[in-house]
Design a protein around this motif. Structure first.
Motif, PDB file in Angstrom:
ATOM      1  N   SER A   1       9.090   0.285 -33.794  1.00  0.00           N
ATOM      2  CA  SER A   1       8.741  -0.932 -33.536  1.00  0.00           C
ATOM      3  C   SER A   1       9.715  -2.335 -33.509  1.00  0.00           C
ATOM      4  O   SER A   1       9.834  -3.106 -32.806  1.00  0.00           O
ATOM      5  CB  SER A   1       7.780  -1.459 -34.453  1.00  0.00           C
TER       6      SER A   1
ATOM      7  N   GLN B   1       1.759  -3.804 -29.556  1.00  0.00           N
ATOM      8  CA  GLN B   1       1.426  -3.182 -30.830  1.00  0.00           C
ATOM      9  C   GLN B   1       0.655  -4.108 -31.816  1.00  0.00           C
ATOM     10  O   GLN B   1      -0.271  -3.661 -32.587  1.00  0.00           O
ATOM     11  CB  GLN B   1       2.810  -3.001 -31.474  1.00  0.00           C
ATOM     12  N   ARG B   2       0.783  -5.450 -31.683  1.00  0.00           N
ATOM     13  CA  ARG B   2      -0.021  -6.327 -32.423  1.00  0.00           C
ATOM     14  C   ARG B   2      -1.224  -6.833 -32.139  1.00  0.00           C
ATOM     15  O   ARG B   2      -2.253  -6.969 -32.939  1.00  0.00           O
ATOM     16  CB  ARG B   2       1.012  -7.566 -32.819  1.00  0.00           C
ATOM     17  N   TYR B   3      -1.364  -6.945 -30.926  1.00  0.00           N
ATOM     18  CA  TYR B   3      -2.748  -7.531 -30.340  1.00  0.00           C
ATOM     19  C   TYR B   3      -3.465  -6.582 -29.382  1.00  0.00           C
ATOM     20  O   TYR B   3      -4.808  -6.896 -29.127  1.00  0.00           O
ATOM     21  CB  TYR B   3      -2.322  -8.787 -29.611  1.00  0.00           C
TER      22      TYR B   3
ATOM     23  N   THR C   1      -2.916  -8.795 -24.533  1.00  0.00           N
ATOM     24  CA  THR C   1      -1.405  -9.352 -24.005  1.00  0.00           C
ATOM     25  C   THR C   1      -1.678  -9.759 -22.456  1.00  0.00           C
ATOM     26  O   THR C   1      -0.671 -10.401 -22.320  1.00  0.00           O
ATOM     27  CB  THR C   1      -0.603  -7.636 -23.942  1.00  0.00           C
TER      28      THR C   1
ATOM     29  N   GLY D   1      -6.111 -13.446 -34.387  1.00  0.00           N
ATOM     30  CA  GLY D   1      -4.863 -13.773 -35.161  1.00  0.00           C
ATOM     31  C   GLY D   1      -4.693 -15.084 -35.454  1.00  0.00           C
ATOM     32  O   GLY D   1      -5.357 -15.909 -34.531  1.00  0.00           O
TER      33      GLY D   1
ATOM     34  N   GLU E   1       6.134  -5.668 -28.529  1.00  0.00           N
ATOM     35  CA  GLU E   1       5.447  -6.215 -29.855  1.00  0.00           C
ATOM     36  C   GLU E   1       4.222  -6.634 -29.531  1.00  0.00           C
ATOM     37  O   GLU E   1       3.439  -6.531 -30.379  1.00  0.00           O
ATOM     38  CB  GLU E   1       6.523  -7.215 -30.238  1.00  0.00           C
ATOM     39  N   LEU E   2       3.743  -7.542 -28.370  1.00  0.00           N
ATOM     40  CA  LEU E   2       2.533  -7.953 -28.412  1.00  0.00           C
ATOM     41  C   LEU E   2       1.402  -6.640 -28.084  1.00  0.00           C
ATOM     42  O   LEU E   2       0.318  -6.909 -28.638  1.00  0.00           O
ATOM     43  CB  LEU E   2       2.640  -8.841 -27.009  1.00  0.00           C
TER      44      LEU E   2
END
Length: 730
Positions: free
Chosen positions: A126, A62-64, A69, A212, A59-60
Motif C-alpha cells: 500500500s 483501498q480506503r474507500y 472513488t 469516513g 490509496e482511495l
C-alpha cells in the motif's frame, strides 16, 4: 490511430496499477478523448487515465472502495469546473516548476516501486516504503514467467525507437508501447500467467459517497483536483509548444481556463460511468502532434476508437499478461524522473524544492508532498530576499564593497550602514553579486553614488566576477536592434552652423559615442585580451553584404569568434578566376592556412538583391550593359545554370524541410549556397583540410522576415529550420 494504439495498453496498465477494474482505464481513455477533446482549450492535447494520480487512486480504492472513488472523481471534476469558471488556470505557470517536476518524479518513483513487484510475480503493497522494504525478498524468489514477460516488454520499449535502417523506420510507425505489449503477449503464449480480465459490460452502479471523516474526503477531493489540474495544465503548455513549432500552427495559444473546464467535465462523466480520474498527458499529446494531428478531431476520434475497441476486441485484450502492463507502467514511472529536469532545477538553485517534494511524496503522500514543496519554496524565496551579506574592505587601491545576495528594501539599512563606512573623497568599487535590485535599494545606492562623486570621490559598479555594469545616462536608454531612425541616443544635437555633415555621418558618430558610453566598458577587458593574444576564430563565415544580415546577432557570437567575409551574393569564385576575385580567395586561404579555422559556413538569405539581379540578367540576354556589379555577378551564373538544370530534369535537388520554397529568388538563393560550397572544395587548401578531417563545410540560409535560420543537410540536400529545444515531456 497512433494515439489510440498508445492509449489502450497504457490505460489498462494504469488501471492495473491502481487496483481499479481494468475496464475503468478504457472508460477514462474514451471519455478523456471525446469529452475533454470537444470541450478543452488545448486542441491537440490527449486526455485519459491520469498517470500522476496512480498512487492517489490506488490509496482511495483501498480506503474507500471503487464506487466511492468514482464519487470522489465526480466531485473533483465539479471542483475543476468551478476553478475553470473562476479563471484561475492562468495562474498555473506561477507555480514553481521545481515543485511540479518534484511532485511528478515522486509519483513516478512510487509507481515504479509498486509495479516492479507485479513484474517479479508478486503483489504491490500500500505504500512506497513498504514496497521498498519488501523488494529484497521478492528479488530472491521471482516468478520466472512473469519476470521473462516484463523483461521482454522493457527491452522492446527501449530498443523499438532505435531500430535502424528502412525496415526499422517502417516498424517504428507502430508505437513502442503497443509493440512491447504485443511482443510480450506473443512470447507469453502457453505460459501460465495472470492476464487481463474484462467482465461483460454492465450498467455502472451510481457512485456512492465515501464513508469516513468529512475532512479526509475533502482532502481526497482536493488532492485529485490539484494533481489532475497541474498535470493537465503542464502537459497543455508542453503540447502547445510542440504545436507552435509547426509552420501551419494557428497563432492563438491554448486556453488554459477552457482546458480546465474540459478536464472537469471529463472527470464528471468518467466518474459517473465508472472510469478512472482523467488528466491530460504530454506523452499522448506529443505523440498526437508528432503524428501530424491538426485539429481536435484527432483527439476525439482516438476516444471513439478506444470505445469501439472496448466493445469489439475484448477477447484480444484478454490475451495480454498483467506483467507486460505492469512493466509498461513501471517504465512510464521511471520516465517521470527526468534527469534533464534535475539538471535544470540545480542550475537555478531550486534543487532543495525538488528534492523535498520528491521525498515527501514517496514517504508521506501526494498532498503532503505538495504541501512540503510549497513550504520549502516559500522559505527559500524569503531567505533569498532577506539573506543579503554586505562587507566593506579597505584595500591599497581603494575601498571594496561586496554585496552578496538580492538587494531589496529589507537590505537597505545594512547597505546604508556599509556605505557610510567609506570615507569621503575615497575611491570605491561596489560589487553586486545578486541578480535582483528593487527600487528602494536602487534609489539608496544611486543617491549615495551621486553624493560621493559630488564630494570628489569616484565610484565603480561591477557585477559578480568583476564584470563592469554600465550606468544608463537617462531613463530613456536605447534598446538593442532597433532601427537607427528611432535611436535618439545616436542622434547628437544638431549644430545649425555646421552644414558639412547633416546626414548619416553624424548619426554614425552618435552611434560610436553611444558605444563608448555604454558598450565599451563591458567589452574593454575582452578586447584587451584579444589584442594581446591575437585572433583565434574557429569559424569562417561567408555571407552577403546585405545590411539586414547581422552575423553576430544570428550566430550569438562576439569579438574573436567569427572571421567574416562579405560580398554581394555571398559568392566564392573558383580557382582560376580573374584577379578581381583575389580578395575573397585570399581571405579563405588566410582563414584555412593561417588561422586554422575548423568550419566554413556559406550563408544566403531571403530577398537577396544579387539573386534577383541574376534572374533579371537571364531575362535580358547577353547584350545587357556591363558594369562592376554585372561583372561580379557572373560568378553567380553557375548557380543560375544549376537551378535551371534542376528545373529541366524535374528533380527536387533543393528543398526546405518545413515548408515549400516560396519563389525563384528563394530557390536560387538556396541553390547558390550549395554551388558556393562546391566552389570552396575546388580550392586546394580547403579540399586538403576537408580530406584530413580537420575542416567542415556547411550551408546556411536566413529568412529575414521570419528571423529564422535554416541549416543544409548535405546528404538530403534539404535546408532544415533551427528550432529551440522543447522541454522534456512529462
Amino acid at each position: 490511430m497512433v494515439v489510440f494504439l498508445i492509449a489502450v495498453p497504457l490505460s489498462l496498465g494504469i488501471a492495473l496499477a491502481t487496483g481499479a477494474p481494468l475496464r475503468a482505464g478504457l472508460v477514462a481513455a474514451a471519455v478523456g478523448g471525446i469529452v475533454a477533446g470537444l470541450l478543452g482549450g488545448a486542441p491537440l492535447q490527449v486526455s485519459g487515465a491520469a498517470t500522476g494520480l496512480v498512487v492517489v487512486t490506488a490509496e482511495l480504492v483501498q480506503r474507500y472502495g471503487w464506487r466511492a472513488t468514482c464519487a470522489i472523481t465526480v466531485l473533483a471534476g465539479l471542483a475543476q469546473l468551478a476553478l475553470g469558471a473562476a479563471r484561475v488556470a492562468r495562474a498555473a505557470p506561477a507555480v514553481s516548476q521545481a515543485i511540479v517536476h518534484g511532485l511528478l518524479a515522486g509519483i513516478g518513483v512510487t509507481i515504479a516501486l509498486s509495479q516492479v513487484h507485479v513484474v517479479l510475480g508478486g503483489s504491490p503493497y500500500s505504500s512506497a516504503s513498504a514496497n521498498l522494504a519488501a523488494l529484497p525478498s521478492v528479488l530472491t524468489d521471482p516468478h520466472p514467467a512473469a519476470l521473462l514477460v516484463g523483461a521482454i516488454t522493457l527491452t522492446v520499449l527501449v530498443v523499438w525507437p532505435r531500430l535502424p535502417g528502412r525496415f526499422g523506420h517502417g516498424l517504428r510507425a507502430v508505437p513502442a508501447p503497443l509493440a512491447a505489449v504485443a511482443v510480450a503477449t506473443a512470447a507469453a503464449t502457453g505460459l501460465t500467467l495472470p492476464r487481463v480480465s474484462l467482465p461483460r459490460w454492465e450498467f455502472q452502479a451510481l457512485p456512492a459517497l465515501p464513508e469516513g471523516p468529512v475532512l479526509g474526503v475533502f482532502a481526497a477531493v482536493l488532492t485529485v483536483t490539484l494533481v489532475a489540474s497541474m498535470e493537465s495544465l503542464l502537459s497543455a503548455v508542453a503540447v502547445d509548444r510542440l504545436r507552435a513549432e509547426r509552420p501551419d500552427a494557428p497563432a492563438d495559444p491554448a486556453s488554459l481556463d477552457r482546458e480546465l473546464v474540459g478536464q472537469g467535465a471529463a472527470n464528471v462523466v468518467s466518474g459517473l460511468l465508472g472510469g478512472l480520474p482523467i488528466a491530460g498527458g504530454a506523452l499522448r499529446g506529443s505523440a498526437n502532434v508528432a503524428a501530424g494531428a491538426a485539429t481536435r478531431r484527432s483527439t476525439v476520434l482516438h476516444g471513439v476508437w478506444v470505445l469501439l475497441c472496448a466493445g469489439l476486441l475484448t477477447s484480444v485484450l484478454e490475451l495480454i499478461p498483467l506483467a507486460a502492463l505492469a512493466a509498461l507502467v513501471m517504465a512510464v514511472g521511471v520516465r517521470m524522473v527526468s534527469f534533464a529536469h534535475i539538471k535544470h532545477v540545480r542550475r537555478h538553485r531550486d534543487f532543495p524544492m525538488y528534492a523535498a517534494t520528491l521525498g515527501s511524496v514517496v514517504l508521506l503522500g501526494v498532498l503532503q508532498g505538495l504541501t512540503v514543496g510549497v513550504v520549502v519554496a516559500a522559505f527559500l524565496s524569503l531567505r533569498r530576499l532577506a539573506h543579503t551579506r554586505i562587507t566593506v574592505e579597505d584595500r591599497p587601491s581603494g575601498h571594496l564593497v561586496v554585496v552578496s545576495g538580492q538587494l531589496t528594501f529589507l537590505a537597505v539599512p545594512r547597505l546604508t550602514r556599509a556605505l557610510a563606512q567609506v570615507p569621503a573623497h575615497a575611491g570605491v568599487v561596489v560589487e553586486l553579486g545578486g541578480s535582483f535590485m528593487d527600487h528602494a535599494a536602487y534609489d539608496a545606492l544611486q543617491s549615495w553614488t551621486n553624493a560621493h562623486r559630488a564630494q570628489g570621490g569616484w565610484v565603480t559598479l561591477r557585477g559578480r566576477g568583476g564584470q563592469p555594469i554600465a550606468e544608463p545616462s537617462s531613463t530613456h536608454a536605447c534598446h538593442p536592434w532597433t532601427p537607427w531612425r528611432n535611436h535618439h541616443c545616436t542622434r547628437p544635437a544638431v549644430d545649425h552652423h555646421d552644414t558639412a555633415d547633416t546626414g548619416g555621418g553624424r548619426q554614425l558618430l552618435g552611434g560610436v559615442t553611444a558605444f563608448q558610453r555604454h558598450t565599451a566598458p563591458l567589452v574593454r577587458d575582452e578586447l584587451a585580451r584579444l589584442a594581446l593574444e591575437g585572433q583565434r576564430p574557429t569559424q569562417l563565415f561567408l555571407t552577403c553584404a546585405d545590411s539586414r544580415l547581422v552575423t553576430s546577432m544570428i550566430t550569438s557570437s562576439g569579438p574573436g569568434d567569427l572571421f567574416t567575409v562579405r560580398n554581394v551574393g555571398n559568392l566564392m569564385p573558383p580557382p582560376g578566376s580573374d584577379g578581381t576575385c583575389d580578395s575573397v580567395g585570399a581571405a579563405v586561404e588566410y582563414a584555412v592556412e593561417v588561422l586554422k579555422v575548423g568550419t566554413i559556413t556559406v550563408c544566403g538569405h531571403s530577398g537577396c538583391g544579387a539573386m534577383q539581379a541574376l534572374l533579371d540578367a537571364a531575362d535580358q540576354g547577353p547584350g545587357a550593359q556591363q558594369t562592376s556589379l554585372t561583372r561580379w555577378l557572373r560568378h553567380g551564373r553557375p548557380s543560375l545554370a544549376r537551378m535551371q538544370r534542376i528545373g529541366r530534369l524535374g528533380r527536387g535537388e533543393v528543398a526546405l524541410a518545413d515548408r515549400p520554397v516560396a519563389d525563384d529568388v528563394e530557390r536560387l538563393a538556396l541553390v547558390n549556397v550549395m554551388q558556393q560550397l562546391d566552389h570552396l572544395m575546388a580550392h586546394a587548401s580547403v579540399a586538403r583540410r576537408v580530406a584530413e578531417g580537420t575542416l567542415q563545410l556547411q550551408g546556411m540560409y536566413f529568412h529575414v522576415a521570419e528571423a529564422q535560420a535554416y541549416v543544409l543537410n548535405q546528404r538530403s540536400r534539404t535546408f532544415k529550420a533551427v528550432r529551440p529545444e522543447v522541454l522534456d515531456a512529462v
